[in-house]
Scaffold this motif. Structure first.
Motif, short mmCIF file in Angstrom:
data_model
loop_
_atom_site.label_atom_id
_atom_site.label_comp_id
_atom_site.label_asym_id
_atom_site.label_seq_id
_atom_site.Cartn_x
_atom_site.Cartn_y
_atom_site.Cartn_z
N THR A 64 0.84 -1.21 0.00
CA THR A 64 0.00 0.00 0.00
C THR A 64 0.88 1.26 0.00
OG1 THR A 64 -1.62 -1.24 1.26
CG2 THR A 64 -1.89 1.14 1.24
N VAL A 65 1.87 1.26 0.89
CA VAL A 65 2.73 2.45 1.01
C VAL A 65 3.59 2.60 -0.26
CG1 VAL A 65 4.64 3.46 2.33
CG2 VAL A 65 2.72 2.40 3.52
N ARG A 66 4.01 1.49 -0.83
CA ARG A 66 4.79 1.54 -2.08
C ARG A 66 3.96 2.21 -3.19
NH1 ARG A 66 9.94 1.53 -3.91
NH2 ARG A 66 10.70 -0.58 -3.96
N PHE A 67 2.68 1.81 -3.27
CA PHE A 67 1.82 2.40 -4.30
C PHE A 67 1.58 3.89 -4.06
CE2 PHE A 67 -2.67 3.40 -5.54
CZ PHE A 67 -2.41 3.56 -6.89
N LEU A 68 1.34 4.23 -2.78
CA LEU A 68 0.97 5.62 -2.48
C LEU A 68 2.17 6.57 -2.51
CD1 LEU A 68 -1.58 4.93 0.40
CD2 LEU A 68 -2.10 5.61 -1.95
N ARG A 71 7.70 4.43 -2.18
CA ARG A 71 8.85 4.08 -1.32
C ARG A 71 8.62 2.75 -0.60
NH1 ARG A 71 10.57 8.63 2.53
NH2 ARG A 71 8.37 8.63 3.02
N PHE A 72 9.72 2.08 -0.30
CA PHE A 72 9.64 0.87 0.52
C PHE A 72 10.34 1.18 1.84
CE2 PHE A 72 11.47 -3.20 1.98
CZ PHE A 72 10.30 -3.92 2.12
N ILE A 73 9.58 1.12 2.91
CA ILE A 73 10.15 1.56 4.18
C ILE A 73 10.75 0.40 4.97
CG2 ILE A 73 9.62 2.75 6.36
CD1 ILE A 73 7.49 4.29 4.60
N GLY A 74 10.17 -0.77 4.86
CA GLY A 74 10.78 -1.94 5.54
C GLY A 74 10.00 -2.37 6.76
N GLU A 75 9.79 -1.48 7.68
CA GLU A 75 9.03 -1.85 8.88
C GLU A 75 7.85 -0.90 9.04
OE1 GLU A 75 9.36 -4.63 10.50
OE2 GLU A 75 11.12 -5.09 9.28
N TYR A 76 6.71 -1.47 9.33
CA TYR A 76 5.49 -0.68 9.46
C TYR A 76 4.81 -1.05 10.76
CZ TYR A 76 6.41 -0.40 4.50
OH TYR A 76 7.02 -0.22 3.30
N ALA A 77 4.23 -0.06 11.42
CA ALA A 77 3.47 -0.34 12.65
C ALA A 77 2.30 -1.24 12.26
CB ALA A 77 2.95 0.96 13.23
N SER A 78 2.16 -2.37 12.99
CA SER A 78 1.10 -3.29 12.57
C SER A 78 -0.02 -3.39 13.60
CB SER A 78 1.68 -4.68 12.30
OG SER A 78 2.31 -5.14 13.47
N ASN A 79 0.03 -2.50 14.60
CA ASN A 79 -1.00 -2.63 15.64
C ASN A 79 -2.15 -1.63 15.50
OD1 ASN A 79 0.72 -0.61 16.17
ND2 ASN A 79 0.97 -1.03 18.36
N CYS A 193 -1.21 -11.73 -9.77
CA CYS A 193 0.17 -11.39 -10.13
C CYS A 193 1.09 -11.73 -8.96
CB CYS A 193 0.31 -9.92 -10.52
SG CYS A 193 0.09 -8.79 -9.16
N GLU A 194 2.33 -11.92 -9.31
CA GLU A 194 3.38 -12.07 -8.30
C GLU A 194 4.28 -10.87 -8.43
OE1 GLU A 194 5.79 -15.57 -8.49
OE2 GLU A 194 4.27 -16.84 -7.59
N LEU A 195 4.70 -10.32 -7.32
CA LEU A 195 5.63 -9.19 -7.38
C LEU A 195 6.36 -9.03 -6.05
CD1 LEU A 195 3.70 -7.18 -5.71
CD2 LEU A 195 2.85 -6.49 -7.92
N SER A 196 7.17 -8.00 -5.99
CA SER A 196 7.91 -7.74 -4.76
C SER A 196 7.74 -6.27 -4.39
CB SER A 196 9.39 -8.05 -4.99
OG SER A 196 10.16 -7.45 -3.98
N ALA A 197 7.09 -6.04 -3.26
CA ALA A 197 6.94 -4.65 -2.80
C ALA A 197 8.31 -4.05 -2.52
CB ALA A 197 6.07 -4.61 -1.55
N ALA A 198 9.25 -4.92 -2.14
CA ALA A 198 10.59 -4.42 -1.78
C ALA A 198 11.35 -3.93 -3.01
CB ALA A 198 11.38 -5.53 -1.09
N GLU A 203 5.89 -2.28 -10.91
CA GLU A 203 4.95 -3.41 -10.97
C GLU A 203 3.81 -3.22 -9.96
OE1 GLU A 203 8.08 -3.61 -11.33
OE2 GLU A 203 8.56 -5.03 -12.94
N VAL A 204 4.16 -2.70 -8.78
CA VAL A 204 3.13 -2.47 -7.76
C VAL A 204 2.14 -1.41 -8.26
CG1 VAL A 204 2.72 -1.61 -5.41
CG2 VAL A 204 4.64 -3.15 -5.84
N GLU A 205 2.68 -0.35 -8.85
CA GLU A 205 1.83 0.72 -9.36
C GLU A 205 0.91 0.20 -10.47
OE1 GLU A 205 3.98 4.11 -10.73
OE2 GLU A 205 2.14 5.27 -11.05
#
Ligand SMILES: Nc1nc2c(ncn2[C@@H]2O[C@H](COP(=O)(O)OP(=O)(O)OP(=O)(O)O)[C@@H](O)[C@H]2O)c(=O)[nH]1
Length: 248
Positions: A64-68, A71-79, A193-198, A203-205
C-alpha cells in the motif's frame, strides 16, 4: 431559451409550421440534454474503495505504502488499522481512492469480513510466496468473498478481487508455486500477479492502477443497467413532444 415565432402564409394552415418547429425544438432539447450529461460525467468524481487483506506480515502495508508513496520503508506499525486517501487522475478523470489496511491482530478475528464486504469495491488479497500458511489464509478470504451473498448482504455485482503473491524477491525460499496462485485466481474469478513490494515499484503501481481501472469498468456496466438521468429526461421530452406531434 427557444422562441417559436412565425406567420401563417396565406392559403396555408398553421399545423405543418408548428409541427416543424416543435420537431426542431425537440431535437435542440435532446442535444442539450446529451451535452449536459456529458459534462456531468466529466465533472463527476468516482470513489473507489479498496481493502488490502491477507495474513500477518505478508506485506500489505508495504504494498500500500509503495503504491501511495513509491517508497519501501521496511518496517510498518502493525498494531493499528489505517484508511489511506488519495486523489488520482485516471484517463483524464478525477478519482477519490480509499485504501483500507487492517491491523494484523484483527485479521483472524475478522475473517467474517462482513463490514469489509459492505464497504469495499475491490479486494487486494496478499500472500507471501515464501510462506505456505499465508496462501491458505488468502484462500480462506477468497472463499469468503466469493460465497453466495446472504439475504442481509446482497450485492448487485460480485466485488473485484486481485490475488497478489508478494515477496517475489524471496523466490529462493519459495513455498507456493506461481501456477498454484494462478489456478486459485482463475477458479475464483480473480486477477493474479506475483511481485515484490521491496524491489518493484513500477509493478506495484501497474497492479493497483489496472485493478482500479477494472473496478471503474464494473461501475460503468452497473450504470448502463439502470436508466440514467439523461435517458429518463430524453424519454420525458420524447413523450411530451412525441405525443404532441401525433395530435398536431
Ligand atoms: N523480502 C521482502 N520483504 C518484504 C516485502 N514486502 C514486505 N516485506 C517485509 O515483510 C515484513 C512485513 O511487512 P508489512 O508490510 O508490515 O506486512 P503486513 O502484511 O502489513 O503486516 P501486518 O500488518 O503485521 O499483518 C516487513 O519486514 C517488510 O519489510 C517484499 O516484497 N520482500
Amino acid at each position: 431559451m427557444v422562441e417559436i415565432y412565425g406567420e401563417v402564409a396565406p392559403g396555408k394552415t398553421r399545423t405543418p409550421f408548428l409541427k416543424r418547429e416543435i420537431q426542431k425544438f425537440n431535437s435542440i432539447c435532446l442535444a442539450l440534454v446529451s451535452k449536459v450529461s456529458k459534462l456531468n460525467r466529466l465533472l463527476k468524481m468516482s470513489d473507489v474503495k479498496l481493502a488490502v487483506l491477507g495474513g500477518k506480515g505478508t506485506g500489505k502495508s508495504a504494498l500500500t505504502v509503495r503504491f501511495l508513496t513509491k517508497r519501501f520503508i521496511g518496517e510498518y506499525a502493525s498494531n493499528f488499522e489505517s484508511i489511506y486517501n488519495k486523489q488520482l487522475c485516471l484517463e483524464g478523470k478525477p478519482l477519490n481512492l480509499e485504501i483500507y489496511d487492517p491491523c494484523s491482530q484483527s485479521q483472524k478475528a475478522k475473517c467474517s469480513l462482513t463490514s469489509e464486504l459492505h464497504w469495499a469495491d475491490g479486494f487486494v488479497i496478499v500472500y507471501d510466496i515464501s510462506d505456505r500458511p499465508s496462501f491458505a489464509f488468502a484462500k480462506a478470504i477468497i472463499y469468503r468473498i466469493r460465497e453466495p451473498p446472504t439475504s442481509h448482504c446482497k450485492r448487485m455485482v460480485e466485488p473485484a478481487v486481485v490475488l497478489v503473491g508478494n515477496k517475489q524477491d524471496l523466490c529462493h525460499k519459495r513455498e507456493v508455486g506461481w501456477e498454484e496462485g494462478q489456478k486459485l485466481a482463475t477458479d475464483f474469478r480473480c486477477q493474479f500477479c506475483e511481485l515484490s513490494a521491496a524491489d518493484q515499484s513500477l509493478e506495484v503501481e501497474v497492479m493497483f492502477l489496472r485493478f482500479i481501472k477494472d473496478i471503474l469498468m464494473i461501475f460503468k456496466h452497473k450504470e448502463k443497467r439502470r436508466p440514467s438521468g439523461s435517458k429518463s429526461m430524453a424519454k420525458l421530452i420524447n413523450n411530451v413532444f412525441g405525443k404532441r406531434r401525433k395530435s398536431v
